[in-house]
Design a protein around this motif. Structure first.
Motif, PDB file in Angstrom:
ATOM      1  N   PHE A 112       0.825  -1.218   0.000  1.00 47.84           N
ATOM      2  CA  PHE A 112       0.000   0.000   0.000  1.00 47.84           C
ATOM      3  C   PHE A 112       0.862   1.271   0.000  1.00 47.84           C
ATOM      4  O   PHE A 112       0.647   2.180  -0.808  1.00 47.84           O
ATOM      5  CB  PHE A 112      -0.906  -0.062   1.243  1.00 47.84           C
ATOM      6  CG  PHE A 112      -1.933   1.021   1.327  1.00 47.84           C
ATOM      7  CD1 PHE A 112      -3.129   0.941   0.612  1.00 47.84           C
ATOM      8  CD2 PHE A 112      -1.725   2.121   2.150  1.00 47.84           C
ATOM      9  CE1 PHE A 112      -4.096   1.936   0.712  1.00 47.84           C
ATOM     10  CE2 PHE A 112      -2.690   3.124   2.254  1.00 47.84           C
ATOM     11  CZ  PHE A 112      -3.865   3.030   1.535  1.00 47.84           C
ATOM     12  N   ASP A 113       1.850   1.325   0.899  1.00 42.61           N
ATOM     13  CA  ASP A 113       2.680   2.542   1.007  1.00 42.61           C
ATOM     14  C   ASP A 113       3.510   2.763  -0.260  1.00 42.61           C
ATOM     15  O   ASP A 113       3.699   3.902  -0.691  1.00 42.61           O
ATOM     16  CB  ASP A 113       3.599   2.466   2.227  1.00 42.61           C
ATOM     17  CG  ASP A 113       2.804   2.596   3.523  1.00 42.61           C
ATOM     18  OD1 ASP A 113       1.633   3.042   3.453  1.00 42.61           O
ATOM     19  OD2 ASP A 113       3.340   2.234   4.576  1.00 42.61           O
ATOM     20  N   THR A 116       1.345   4.126  -2.882  1.00 42.74           N
ATOM     21  CA  THR A 116       1.088   5.548  -2.599  1.00 42.74           C
ATOM     22  C   THR A 116       2.277   6.392  -3.061  1.00 42.74           C
ATOM     23  O   THR A 116       2.100   7.456  -3.664  1.00 42.74           O
ATOM     24  CB  THR A 116       0.816   5.733  -1.086  1.00 42.74           C
ATOM     25  OG1 THR A 116      -0.322   4.929  -0.742  1.00 42.74           O
ATOM     26  CG2 THR A 116       0.545   7.186  -0.739  1.00 42.74           C
ATOM     27  N   SER A 140      -3.969  -1.024  -4.679  1.00 41.15           N
ATOM     28  CA  SER A 140      -4.633   0.112  -4.023  1.00 41.15           C
ATOM     29  C   SER A 140      -3.611   0.990  -3.295  1.00 41.15           C
ATOM     30  O   SER A 140      -2.536   0.534  -2.907  1.00 41.15           O
ATOM     31  CB  SER A 140      -5.729  -0.367  -3.082  1.00 41.15           C
ATOM     32  OG  SER A 140      -5.162  -1.148  -2.073  1.00 41.15           O
ATOM     33  N   PHE A 141      -3.972   2.254  -3.177  1.00 40.18           N
ATOM     34  CA  PHE A 141      -3.066   3.246  -2.575  1.00 40.18           C
ATOM     35  C   PHE A 141      -3.889   4.225  -1.762  1.00 40.18           C
ATOM     36  O   PHE A 141      -5.123   4.109  -1.690  1.00 40.18           O
ATOM     37  CB  PHE A 141      -2.235   3.939  -3.667  1.00 40.18           C
ATOM     38  CG  PHE A 141      -3.044   4.661  -4.722  1.00 40.18           C
ATOM     39  CD1 PHE A 141      -3.263   6.032  -4.647  1.00 40.18           C
ATOM     40  CD2 PHE A 141      -3.588   3.974  -5.807  1.00 40.18           C
ATOM     41  CE1 PHE A 141      -4.001   6.703  -5.625  1.00 40.18           C
ATOM     42  CE2 PHE A 141      -4.330   4.638  -6.789  1.00 40.18           C
ATOM     43  CZ  PHE A 141      -4.534   6.008  -6.694  1.00 40.18           C
ATOM     44  N   ASP A 142      -3.241   5.158  -1.120  1.00 39.31           N
ATOM     45  CA  ASP A 142      -3.932   6.095  -0.224  1.00 39.31           C
ATOM     46  C   ASP A 142      -4.612   7.185  -1.059  1.00 39.31           C
ATOM     47  O   ASP A 142      -4.015   8.228  -1.350  1.00 39.31           O
ATOM     48  CB  ASP A 142      -2.908   6.698   0.758  1.00 39.31           C
ATOM     49  CG  ASP A 142      -3.584   7.489   1.866  1.00 39.31           C
ATOM     50  OD1 ASP A 142      -4.743   7.918   1.669  1.00 39.31           O
ATOM     51  OD2 ASP A 142      -2.947   7.677   2.914  1.00 39.31           O
ATOM     52  N   TYR A 143      -5.864   6.920  -1.444  1.00 35.22           N
ATOM     53  CA  TYR A 143      -6.583   7.843  -2.327  1.00 35.22           C
ATOM     54  C   TYR A 143      -6.724   9.232  -1.693  1.00 35.22           C
ATOM     55  O   TYR A 143      -6.578  10.246  -2.369  1.00 35.22           O
ATOM     56  CB  TYR A 143      -7.978   7.293  -2.663  1.00 35.22           C
ATOM     57  CG  TYR A 143      -7.990   5.890  -3.238  1.00 35.22           C
ATOM     58  CD1 TYR A 143      -7.070   5.491  -4.212  1.00 35.22           C
ATOM     59  CD2 TYR A 143      -8.929   4.952  -2.812  1.00 35.22           C
ATOM     60  CE1 TYR A 143      -7.083   4.210  -4.730  1.00 35.22           C
ATOM     61  CE2 TYR A 143      -8.949   3.666  -3.336  1.00 35.22           C
ATOM     62  CZ  TYR A 143      -8.021   3.300  -4.287  1.00 35.22           C
ATOM     63  OH  TYR A 143      -8.036   2.030  -4.800  1.00 35.22           O
ATOM     64  N   GLU A 144      -7.002   9.240  -0.389  1.00 38.05           N
ATOM     65  CA  GLU A 144      -7.232  10.524   0.303  1.00 38.05           C
ATOM     66  C   GLU A 144      -5.992  11.409   0.256  1.00 38.05           C
ATOM     67  O   GLU A 144      -6.084  12.630   0.228  1.00 38.05           O
ATOM     68  CB  GLU A 144      -7.581  10.275   1.783  1.00 38.05           C
ATOM     69  CG  GLU A 144      -8.712   9.299   2.015  1.00 38.05           C
ATOM     70  CD  GLU A 144     -10.059   9.999   2.122  1.00 38.05           C
ATOM     71  OE1 GLU A 144     -10.055  11.238   2.167  1.00 38.05           O
ATOM     72  OE2 GLU A 144     -11.091   9.294   2.137  1.00 38.05           O
ATOM     73  N   LYS A 145      -4.835  10.750   0.244  1.00 39.17           N
ATOM     74  CA  LYS A 145      -3.589  11.509   0.258  1.00 39.17           C
ATOM     75  C   LYS A 145      -3.176  11.924  -1.167  1.00 39.17           C
ATOM     76  O   LYS A 145      -2.686  13.030  -1.390  1.00 39.17           O
ATOM     77  CB  LYS A 145      -2.500  10.612   0.873  1.00 39.17           C
ATOM     78  CG  LYS A 145      -1.215  11.316   1.174  1.00 39.17           C
ATOM     79  CD  LYS A 145      -0.308  10.414   1.994  1.00 39.17           C
ATOM     80  CE  LYS A 145       1.124  10.896   1.880  1.00 39.17           C
ATOM     81  NZ  LYS A 145       2.077   9.911   2.390  1.00 39.17           N
TER      82      LYS A 145
END
Ligand SMILES: [Zn+2]
Ligand SMILES: [Zn+2]
Length: 242
Positions: A112-113, A116, A140-145
């Protein structure tokens, strides 16, 4: 919802696609599209054309054919954990529609990281215009970031109609991404990712899912020919007669 541009299409030159550019354009015309982006695969995808194919597009392909404007582009591959891609910057700069995508065929999932970090670096890469099919669960990745960074660095995010068939785990993520893009004013585009002419302009699943998710047409750049043309003119200086 009416889409006026297919922003992701492949030709015979990708060698795992099966139609010519003219066949794709004729299909675009038949379906009432005003624009088509030709975005063949680059470098590390087996059988891809070499860089000359892309750098010669300006002289080799007309601006418009049969009433359809042609955008010269490519779909480049993200090849490592730092978000490097497999085409030189100069090649990307010679084009007007550069998509960056991760293909599991070439790049295995990291974590994940790392995903991102990859998309953060892509956001900051000035040679890339469009984020390609980024909703796959295993990437998947940190969409919000990251999505606010897509806004900050002027990226467009693609909602890829064929992904809903070929990457079925992506639907929930794609809609999450679409909602966040709407929230942060990141333009979306709907594309077919056609590898055969009859799929050009086939956006059904993307339109269905976006409509069900309540994404407004105003968030989707290629629902309006004038808005789409204005965006391109601002970015590339190219003029369109609509
Ligand atoms: Zn392909
Ligand atoms: Zn792709």
């Amino acid at each position: 919802m009416k889409i006026i541009a297919d922003t992701h299409t492949h030709t015979l030159m990708s060698t795992h696609a099966y139609s010519t550019l003219i066949e794709n354009i004729n299909e675009a015309k038949k379906k009432g599209l005003k624009f088509i982006a030709v975005t063949d695969h680059t470098g590390t995808m087996p059988g891809s054309p070499d860089n000359t194919y892309f750098t010669c597009m300006w002289s080799g392909i007309p601006d418009e054919y049969e009433g359809v404007y042609i955008l010269r582009g490519c779909e480049t591959n993200i090849i490592d954990e730092n978000g490097n891609v497999d085409v030189p910057d100069g090649v990307m700069d010679s084009l007007e529609w550069v998509i960056a995508s991760i293909h599991s065929y070439l790049t295995k999932p990291f974590d994940f990281d790392t995903h991102t970090k990859i998309w953060t670096n892509i956001a900051k890469n000035p040679h890339i215009d469009v984020i390609g099919h980024c909703g796959e669960e295993r990437f998947s990745f940190d969409y919000e970031k990251v999505i606010p960074l897509f806004a900050e660095y002027g990226k467009i995010v693609e909602i890829n109609a064929s992904s809903f068939k070929t990457r079925p785990t992506c639907k929930d993520n794609c809609m999450k991404i679409a909602r966040l893009c709407t929230k942060h004013n990141v333009p979306l585009v709907v594309s077919s990712d056609a590898h055969f002419a009859s799929d050009v302009g086939n956006f059904d699943l993307a339109i269905k899912n976006l409509t069900e998710a309540g994404i407004p047409e105003s968030s989707i750049l290629n629902t309006d020919a004038k808005r789409f043309a204005e965006y391109l003119t601002k970015k590339t200086g190219r003029q369109f007669n609509l």
